[in-house]
Design an enzyme around this catalytic site. Structure first.
Site, PDB file in Angstrom:
ATOM      1  N   LYS A  54      17.966  65.044  57.929  1.00 45.56           N
ATOM      2  CA  LYS A  54      18.755  65.083  58.352  1.00 45.56           C
ATOM      3  C   LYS A  54      18.658  64.498  60.199  1.00 45.56           C
ATOM      4  CE  LYS A  54      21.001  68.834  55.623  1.00 45.56           C
ATOM      5  NZ  LYS A  54      21.423  70.288  55.691  1.00 45.56           N
ATOM      6  N   TYR A 105      30.704  65.838  52.719  1.00 49.09           N
ATOM      7  CA  TYR A 105      30.566  67.536  51.958  1.00 49.09           C
ATOM      8  C   TYR A 105      31.874  67.975  52.210  1.00 49.09           C
ATOM      9  CZ  TYR A 105      25.603  68.325  54.136  1.00 49.09           C
ATOM     10  OH  TYR A 105      24.182  68.072  54.445  1.00 49.09           O
ATOM     11  N   ASN A 139      18.777  71.882  60.510  1.00 46.93           N
ATOM     12  CA  ASN A 139      17.591  72.724  59.166  1.00 46.93           C
ATOM     13  C   ASN A 139      17.056  71.401  58.719  1.00 46.93           C
ATOM     14  OD1 ASN A 139      19.607  72.047  57.841  1.00 46.93           O
ATOM     15  ND2 ASN A 139      19.943  74.079  56.490  1.00 46.93           N
ATOM     16  N   HIS A 189      18.578  67.884  53.135  1.00 46.03           N
ATOM     17  CA  HIS A 189      19.821  68.719  52.834  1.00 46.03           C
ATOM     18  C   HIS A 189      19.579  68.108  50.522  1.00 46.03           C
ATOM     19  CE1 HIS A 189      23.404  69.154  50.228  1.00 46.03           C
ATOM     20  NE2 HIS A 189      22.313  67.551  49.691  1.00 46.03           N
ATOM     21  N   GLU A 195      25.745  62.669  43.947  1.00 42.68           N
ATOM     22  CA  GLU A 195      24.822  62.328  45.323  1.00 42.68           C
ATOM     23  C   GLU A 195      24.740  61.362  45.238  1.00 42.68           C
ATOM     24  OE1 GLU A 195      25.498  67.516  46.756  1.00 42.68           O
ATOM     25  OE2 GLU A 195      23.062  66.242  46.900  1.00 42.68           O
TER      26      GLU A 195
HETATM   27  P1  GTP Z   1      22.040  71.318  51.743  1.00 40.60           P
HETATM   28  O1  GTP Z   1      20.824  71.470  50.736  1.00 40.60           O
HETATM   29  O2  GTP Z   1      22.038  71.402  53.273  1.00 40.60           O
HETATM   30  O3  GTP Z   1      23.240  71.889  50.791  1.00 40.60           O
HETATM   31  O4  GTP Z   1      21.816  73.142  52.662  1.00 40.60           O
HETATM   32  P2  GTP Z   1      21.859  74.624  51.240  1.00 40.60           P
HETATM   33  O5  GTP Z   1      22.486  74.109  49.996  1.00 40.60           O
HETATM   34  O6  GTP Z   1      20.915  76.313  51.568  1.00 40.60           O
HETATM   35  O7  GTP Z   1      23.274  75.061  52.398  1.00 40.60           O
HETATM   36  P3  GTP Z   1      24.553  75.000  52.009  1.00 40.60           P
HETATM   37  O8  GTP Z   1      25.179  74.362  50.638  1.00 40.60           O
HETATM   38  O9  GTP Z   1      25.448  76.477  51.745  1.00 40.60           O
HETATM   39  O10 GTP Z   1      25.029  74.349  53.237  1.00 40.60           O
HETATM   40  C1  GTP Z   1      25.066  73.163  53.551  1.00 40.60           C
HETATM   41  C2  GTP Z   1      24.762  72.483  54.791  1.00 40.60           C
HETATM   42  O11 GTP Z   1      25.856  73.529  55.457  1.00 40.60           O
HETATM   43  C3  GTP Z   1      23.258  73.706  55.092  1.00 40.60           C
HETATM   44  O12 GTP Z   1      22.297  72.792  54.726  1.00 40.60           O
HETATM   45  C4  GTP Z   1      23.728  73.883  56.295  1.00 40.60           C
HETATM   46  O13 GTP Z   1      23.428  72.894  56.716  1.00 40.60           O
HETATM   47  C5  GTP Z   1      25.328  73.349  57.238  1.00 40.60           C
HETATM   48  N1  GTP Z   1      24.891  75.213  57.638  1.00 40.60           N
HETATM   49  C6  GTP Z   1      25.580  76.476  56.205  1.00 40.60           C
HETATM   50  N2  GTP Z   1      26.071  77.574  57.359  1.00 40.60           N
HETATM   51  C7  GTP Z   1      25.530  77.563  58.137  1.00 40.60           C
HETATM   52  C8  GTP Z   1      26.444  77.923  59.437  1.00 40.60           C
HETATM   53  O14 GTP Z   1      26.415  79.362  59.129  1.00 40.60           O
HETATM   54  N3  GTP Z   1      26.754  77.144  60.655  1.00 40.60           N
HETATM   55  C9  GTP Z   1      26.332  76.010  60.845  1.00 40.60           C
HETATM   56  N4  GTP Z   1      26.473  75.755  61.722  1.00 40.60           N
HETATM   57  N5  GTP Z   1      25.942  75.276  59.672  1.00 40.60           N
HETATM   58  C10 GTP Z   1      26.226  75.723  58.086  1.00 40.60           C
HETATM   59 MG    MG Z   2      23.784  73.177  49.198  1.00 42.83          MG
END
Ligand code: GTP
Ligand code: MG
Length: 138
Positions: A9, A49, A112, A115, A126
């Protein structure tokens, strides 16, 4: 043999961490079988997303993903989807295990660093979002 879609990212590409993150994948036995550095448009980030479009952070997430270049890649290996998520660590770096990418490099739950696809169906979708078959060389 399984494949998964990984994205390094903007927070990580900006801090020149591509090589260090790739080293974590390779040390875990994941093979980088496709990779390119691209800059997403807001529209592309929004489409990628789309599953999160009702979440409160959707706009912020799309703006972040389009803010700087990303490195998109296909990782291959036995159980690649689960293994990649193990190497990434928990979404929130405060909850990520020692030695994981997010523990070492992530700045916040939003920024973070990586992904990774979460299931075989999403991995297939994807991967085809970013790569044609010819670009993946196993
Ligand atoms: P990905 O591998 O990126 O999909 O991460 P994940 O599967 O661990 O998390 P999820 O699919 O729940 O969320 C997708 C992405 O949204 C996360 O990786 C974060 O970058 C973002 N995200 C999730 N929760 C939050 C939040 O509370 N605040 C913000 N700003 N971003 C968030
Ligand atoms: Mg995810």
């Amino acid at each position: 043999i399984e494949r998964t879609l990984s994205i390094i990212k903007p927070d990580a590409t900006k801090r020149n961490l591509t090589g260090k993150i790739n080293a974590k994948f390779e040390e875990a036995g994941l093979r980088i079988v496709a990779q390119k550095r691209i800059q997403l448009t807001m529209e592309q980030a929004g489409k990628f997303y789309e599953v999160h479009k009702e979440r409160p952070f959707y706009g912020e997430l799309c703006e972040f993903m389009a803010s700087e270049p990303v490195v998109v890649q296909v990782l291959e290996g036995e159980g690649a989807i689960a293994k990649n998520r193990e190497v990434m660590g928990a979404t929130n770096p405060a909850e990520a295990d020692e030695g994981t990418i997010r523990k070492e490099y992530a700045l916040s739950v939003g920024e973070n660093s990586v992904h990774g696809s979460d299931a075989p169906e999403t991995a297939a979708e994807e991967i085809s979002f970013f790569f044609s078959g010819l670009e993946i060389v196993g």
